[in-house]
Enzyme design. Sequence first.
Site, mmCIF file in Angstrom:
data_model
loop_
_atom_site.group_PDB
_atom_site.id
_atom_site.type_symbol
_atom_site.label_atom_id
_atom_site.label_comp_id
_atom_site.label_asym_id
_atom_site.label_seq_id
_atom_site.Cartn_x
_atom_site.Cartn_y
_atom_site.Cartn_z
ATOM 1 C CD GLN A 1 -2.781 1.176 2.480
ATOM 2 O OE1 GLN A 1 -2.321 1.686 3.430
ATOM 3 N NE2 GLN A 1 -3.917 0.976 2.104
ATOM 4 C CE1 TYR B 1 -3.110 9.513 7.290
ATOM 5 C CE2 TYR B 1 -4.020 7.558 6.255
ATOM 6 C CZ TYR B 1 -3.799 8.095 7.567
ATOM 7 O OH TYR B 1 -3.536 7.512 8.543
#
Length: 366
Positions: free
Chosen positions: A104, A173
């Site tokens: 990720q 994010y």
Amino acid sequence: MKEKYAPLFKNFTFKSGVELHNRVVMAPMTNCSANGDGTVSDAELAYYARRSSGVGMVITACTYVTPNGKGFPGEFGGDRDEMIPSLSRLAKAIKGEGAKAILQIFHGGRMVPASLVDGDVVSASTVPAAGNPIPRELSAAEVDAIVKAFGETTRRAVESGFDGVEIHGANGYLIQQFFSPQTNRRTDKWGERLAFPLAVVDEVKKVVSEHAKTPFVVGYRFSPEEPETPGITMADTLELIDALKEKNLDYLHVSQGEFWSVPRRGVDDSRTRLEIIRERAGDSVPVIGVGSIYTADDALQALSTGVPLIAIGRGLIIEPDWLQKIENGQEDQIVTKIDKNNQDQLVIPNPLWNMIVNTPGWFPGV
């Protein structure tokens, strides 16, 4: 194994050609357990290996693509070629137990602790996160450079032996900061809220086509809504899905705490978010469902909605042998509450263990 659980063990093949031997994925979970230099620690390797022998695919905790994107103490890095040996160890630990390994990749943006980046907290616009300083708005050239950095970290994932990457566009994010009307107040081309997420996808896909010699997965994770107003609504998310459907991705991965959660706003629909999302994705891209799946029957019920894959996070921390117990007809022996005296047997690194036992309500049984 009881026949009714057979659907959990069916093979699944992504568009890219990567094949999973069952329908269960280990969800990405922050564990804050890397070495001080950003390399993967031995404790982290053991933690992943312990949970990789049952599931079809493991999605790692996020790795930062640039130094100023580091979101947590103890996060492992993917921002430079010197990290390739570290990343290779992680890929090998996961794949050695039989699971596919997905890295990720992310940038923390305004969520980054100032102490980790010498105070240079950046974002799409100068809108601070709660408790954080006002971020510096990235210049257009810096945005271009971060897009390229996502591609470079993808190249490192290829060279390290991973089976794919997941673009982390969720949980507030940087990618989500560009997509959200709450945090993107720009007036340049990056003020078009889909521009940055799609640019990252395009760059990652380009790098994969140039460097991957074997099938390589590209997935995208998103949070379906934000609580703030203005903020991302289900209507916005459906627009995002429509755009991502055109990118030939291997999967979309929803980030939410409860599988059966329903929309806050943006659609006049009483179904769950996942049912709405799966319908919108259609046959164009598979959806991974997630959220408080702890038992075999939880998983079976989740699959019955039509999502082809389910991700389990905390359930696999509590019970690393989750799938093996189902396969052996021992589904009634799956542990669903953490045992505070069982850290060593569960192979949980100290930083993650401390989060578990010191955060009331964060974990079942704590």
